[in-house]
Design a protein around this motif. Structure first.
Motif, short mmCIF file in Angstrom:
data_model
loop_
_atom_site.label_atom_id
_atom_site.label_comp_id
_atom_site.label_asym_id
_atom_site.label_seq_id
_atom_site.Cartn_x
_atom_site.Cartn_y
_atom_site.Cartn_z
N ALA A 48 7.69 16.23 41.83
CA ALA A 48 8.04 14.89 42.26
C ALA A 48 6.95 14.33 42.57
N ARG A 49 5.72 14.58 43.37
CA ARG A 49 4.59 13.85 43.55
C ARG A 49 3.82 13.73 42.28
N GLN A 50 3.73 14.53 41.30
CA GLN A 50 2.98 14.63 39.91
C GLN A 50 3.41 13.47 39.27
N ILE A 51 4.79 12.99 39.23
CA ILE A 51 5.27 12.24 38.22
C ILE A 51 5.42 10.85 39.26
N GLY A 52 4.84 10.97 40.40
CA GLY A 52 4.92 9.63 41.12
C GLY A 52 6.27 9.27 41.89
N MET A 53 7.15 10.03 42.38
CA MET A 53 8.22 9.81 42.81
C MET A 53 8.17 9.14 44.19
N GLY A 54 8.98 8.15 44.55
CA GLY A 54 8.82 7.58 46.04
C GLY A 54 9.02 8.51 47.07
N ALA A 55 8.70 7.90 48.46
CA ALA A 55 8.81 8.93 49.60
C ALA A 55 10.20 9.50 49.78
N ASP A 56 11.26 8.42 49.76
CA ASP A 56 12.51 8.51 49.85
C ASP A 56 13.04 9.77 49.14
N ARG A 57 12.81 9.50 47.76
CA ARG A 57 13.34 10.44 46.96
C ARG A 57 12.78 11.76 46.99
N THR A 58 11.37 11.76 47.24
CA THR A 58 10.78 13.09 47.59
C THR A 58 11.47 13.96 48.48
N GLU A 59 11.66 13.19 49.45
CA GLU A 59 12.24 13.95 50.61
C GLU A 59 13.70 14.53 50.44
N ALA A 60 14.39 13.60 49.56
CA ALA A 60 15.56 14.22 49.19
C ALA A 60 15.37 15.28 48.21
N ILE A 61 14.56 15.39 47.37
CA ILE A 61 14.39 16.47 46.52
C ILE A 61 14.00 17.69 47.16
#
Lengths: 443, 447
Positions: free
Chosen positions: B264-277
């Motif tokens: 998620a970080r590598q593809i630049g996902m936002g903070a909220d979505r990263t938390e969800a994943i």
């Protein structure tokens, strides 16, 4: 938090909303309604004298605040920005943009009420349109608090402090500050007491417990609202109505912080509630068991006068009380822990407590789970009240389950009463109250 | 520690700050009462700066201290604003080392100066604001606030660009929460103007009055972070409890969660979505609890029914977590993590872009962890072998883009291999076939 379980499960949907109103709410609403009628009657007569710009600005501010309501722990709802707008409008020292005309002489308390009522109604409309609860109780509470402050402010200024010299009073900001601060406290107090009364009635808690819970939950937001009112009232002297737009920035950011906090708390409880069901999905316990036990345990705890903070721990512990069974190779037949040997019960409790203690943040909850298998009398140390409650609630649900049969629940209670060593007598007494009520709702 | 390039950068920033502040001092006539008010604003700054609130994660902290700087811009001018910012050198945050302190002081002084000069350039009135100053004062003030935020972020960005290691993690955390940070900064910047105006009415008591809501907001943010931490920890503990049913898969949820977050970080996902994943990864196999243990432990070929029971586990998982107030995406991730990109997976047989992004990510992390863990029927594969298998599965089982992102993240961050499994304990049981293992598909009786 604990309250949300109750409200979600108890509401008997066969009643019309009118019949579901209890007398306390009805009294509150009729008081608010009377105020509003009086306010409109007077202000329509004097409509020519109203200063429209402040009325519109503050009315809009209140409406906006009412639109952005905030969920607080325990299923409470607050509208802090609307409260800041309403109280500030009630306490304005001079009318902005009018060259310093003192409000106490020129703007009646009833106008304040009329403006607040219209603002709230407009702000509530989108909620109703979206199919959410209109939040009438909360609005009435806020309106009465604002009305109290508006009524107390005017005599305090014109008669009590400096008769005839209103305008000279505000030469010093500090004098104004000293006058307004107690009034803001009064508003907060009215709001808190009414909320506690309503809540005590709603969840059948004692008033003394309810008011302590209310103060504990409300004070941080109350402090922020109070200080914001002081800032708004004094700031309006310099910034005029522009201030409302400027102050909205910090207020919104603060509100977002609170919203995120309330959101994660709600998610936390939902998660525990959902994950506690893994024992059901895995076939270890009967469907709905954890939810019923936690509902019963919270109701019994409240009956015994436990504060909300403790109730939340009891709720978590009750939801997870069977989690230790996950470590067993095979499910206990029917999942009823009441039928297995005391040694096995203790082992399951022990395993469950270890799982919960692993989290490192729920040590009190783990302790409640660990002690749930201890007998009420004769164990050293004595089990905590929460554990005794969970033990009783668990045994009751193992024997009665989802059944609403009165005989069966009486028999189960009788069985526990006959065994005061295992089941604490006070807890069983409270349970029979709660069980009686539960049956009454389901009739 | 601080790298050499960063050291040079910090030195330059500090020197520029000192030079500019000194130059401004030459051209400033200090108004009466200047020093007393300045000290109070500096104290306000220090109090705010020393008690920052964690924002989103513990790595990014945020404090509303800019309100004090901006109040100084209005009340006392650019020079004072720089001096207010400069006190962050003596901030009471203990863990700061000297270069960090110097940099913070210089950075805040420079941003104060920039804000002050912007305000002056737009003819903002310096001094106690009066009734007549509104609304004319609002525009220059807004510009000053924006300039302050921009200068601040630009200088911080510089330091994160130049330093590696520990700072890298902080930079990532910062970037993912940047929108929230900017909004909070701009929102509280408005308090600067409120403080300045209140100063006309109640002098320095304005600072005290403003502190109350600030501290309440800080309290709420702190509570949020605490709850979030408690939430993660509880979730982790509960997932571990679920995994005790199966010895070899212990820690699987945790590692899949880690892998999913890396992607998620590598593809630049936002903070909220990263938390969800993160949570979706942790919980992706929770539905296995609904699969009878004897099926999970079966040594021989599975019957059609037993295979169907295993294929149902994502649905069972969904059933358990459906009521959690997650992003819906997390639910979709749990539900579809066994779909194949070519449409041959389960439970729905989705293909390509039909499969939700969360599910495509979890699928890669899931298979990778399964292959690099020991199973009762085979030893753990090496990381390079497992990566090779992932490459082979591109376009059939996995989304090639996600696999590439994962390999990129692996090269940067490495992977925590699970401990060699010692002998299973008493209560634990062993899975003999792993439904996650792409190299050893489940054997089903042919009919």
């Amino acid at each position: 938090m604990a309250g949300s379980t109750l409200t979600s499960q108890r509401a008997p949907d066969r009643w019309s909303s009118w019949q579901a109103l209890d007398s306390g709410r009805l009294l509150l609403m009729s008081m608010a309604a009377m105020l509003v009628v009086a306010a409109f009657a007077t202000t329509t007569i004097e409509v020519g004298n109203i200063h429209m710009r402040p009325a519109l600005a503050f009315g809009g501010f209140i409406a906006f605040g009412e639109l952005l309501r905030l969920a607080l722990p325990g299923g409470r709802e607050a509208a802090p920005i609307a409260m800041v707008g309403g109280l500030s409008y009630a306490l304005l020292l001079t009318l902005p943009g009018r060259g310093g005309v003192p409000t106490a002489q020129d703007q009646s308390a009833l106008l304040v009420i009329a403006v607040a009522a219209v603002g709230m109604a407009v702000g509530a409309l989108p909620h109703v349109a979206a199919g959410r609860d209109a939040g009438l109780t909360g609005m009435c509470t806020r309106l009465i608090a604002i009305a109290c402050v508006a009524f107390a402010f005017r005599p305090a200024v014109t008669n009590f402090l400096m008769p005839g010299h209103v305008s000279s009073l505000f030469k010093s900001g500090y004098v104004a500050l000293g006058l307004i601060t107690p009034l803001v406290l009064l508003g907060w107090l009215v709001d808190t007491v009414i909320s506690a009364l309503i809540r005590a009635d709603d969840v059948r808690a004692r008033f003394s417990v309810a008011i302590a819970d209310e103060v504990r939950v409300q004070w941080p937001l109350g402090a922020a609202v109070g200080a914001s009112v002081l800032i708004t009232v004094l700031g309006a002297e310099i910034m005029g109505l522009y201030e409302l737009a400027i102050f909205l920035g910090p207020l919104l950011v603060t509100q977002v912080a609170f919203r995120r906090y309330a959101g994660i708390r709600a998610t936390y409880l939902q998660t525990v509630r959902s994950l506690a069901r893994v024992t059901e999905v895995a076939g270890y316990v009967e469907g709905g068991h954890s939810n019923r036990v936690s509902w019963l345990a919270v109701a019994v705890g409240r009956e015994l006068g436990m504060p909300e903070k403790e109730l939340l721990k009891v709720e978590y512990a009750a939801l997870m009380h069977d989690i230790g069974q996950l470590s067993l190779r095979d499910p206990i037949p029917g999942g009823a822990t009441v039928q297995v040997s005391p040694a096995d019960q203790a082992r399951i409790a022990e395993l469950g407590a270890d799982v919960i203690a692993d989290a490192g943040v729920l040590d009190d909850v783990a302790e409640l789970v660990r002690c749930q298998s201890w007998p009420a009398i004769g164990h050293d140390p004595a089990p905590p009240l929460g554990s005794m409650i969970i033990r009783v609630a668990n045994a009751f649900d193992d024997m009665v389950g989802a059944s609403t049969d009165r005989e069966r629940s009486q028999a189960a209670l009788q069985c526990m009463r006959a065994n005061p060593i295992e089941y604490n007598t006070r807890v069983v007494g409270a349970l029979s109250e709660v069980a009686g009520r539960r049956l009454a709702w389901r009739l | 520690m601080v790298s050499r390039a960063a050291r040079l950068y910090i030195t330059v920033v500090v020197l520029v700050a000192v030079a500019l502040v000194d130059r401004t001092l030459m051209h400033t006539n200090t108004p009466p009462l200047f020093w007393g008010d300045l000290v109070i604003l500096q104290l306000l700054f220090l109090v705010c700066d020393s008690t920052p609130a964690p924002l989103v994660s513990r790595q990014t902290k945020w404090s509303p201290s800019s309100a004090a700087t901006l109040a100084a811009v209005v009340l006392l001018g650019p020079f004072a604003a720089a001096l207010v910012g400069a006190v962050s050198v003596v901030s009471i945050k203990r863990q700061l080392v000297l270069p960090e302190r110097l940099f913070n002081g210089a950075m805040n002084a420079l941003s104060g100066l920039v804000a002050g000069e912007t305000y002056a350039a737009l003819h903002g009135h310096v001094g106690l604001p009066g009734r007549g100053d509104f609304p004319a004062i609002i525009l220059p003030f807004a510009a000053a606030a924006a300039a302050h935020v921009l200068a601040n972020q630009a200088l911080i960005w510089g330091v994160y660009q130049l330093s590696g290691g520990r700072q890298m993690l902080r930079r990532e955390a910062l970037e993912s929460s940047l929108p929230l940070l900017l909004v909070s900064d701009l929102g509280y910047a408005a308090l600067g103007l409120m403080i300045a105006s209140l100063w006309s009415v109640i002098d320095a008591f304005a600072a005290v009055l403003v502190l109350i809501p600030l501290f309440v907001a800080r309290w709420a943010m702190g509570q949020f972070a605490e709850q979030q931490r408690a939430y993660s920890a509880t979730m982790k503990a509960l997932c571990q409890a679920v995994e005790t049913k199966d010895y070899y898969t212990r820690g699987h949820g945790d590692r899949v969660s880690l892998g999913a977050v890396m992607i998620a970080r590598q593809i630049g996902m936002g903070a909220d979505r990263t938390e969800a994943i993160k949570f979706a990864g942790m919980l992706h196999d929770v539905g296995k609890l609904g699969v009878p243990t004897k099926v999970l432990q079966k040594t021989g070929k599975l019957t059609e029914d037993e295979f169907a029971a295993i294929q149902l586990h994502p649905m069972r998982g969904l059933e358990i977590v459906r009521e959690i107030g997650f992003l819906n995406e997390a639910l979709a991730g749990i539900m579809h993590h066994h779909e194949w990109i070519d449409g041959t997976g389960y439970p729905m047989g989705f293909a390509g872009r039909e499969i939700p992004e969360f599910a495509r990510i979890i699928a890669v992390a899931d298979a990778f962890d399964s292959m690099t863990s020991t199973r009762s029927y085979r030893a753990a594969k090496s990381i390079s072998d497992a990566v090779e298998e992932l490459r082979k599965g591109m376009n059939t089982q996995f989304d090639p883009q996600i696999v590439r992102a994962f390999i990129g993240a692996l090269e940067r961050q490495g992977w925590p291999l699970p401990d060699r499994a010692p002998e299973p304990a008493d209560l634990a049981t062993v899975t003999v076939q792993d439904h996650d293992d792409p190299t050893a598909p489940l054997r089903v009786v042919e009919t």
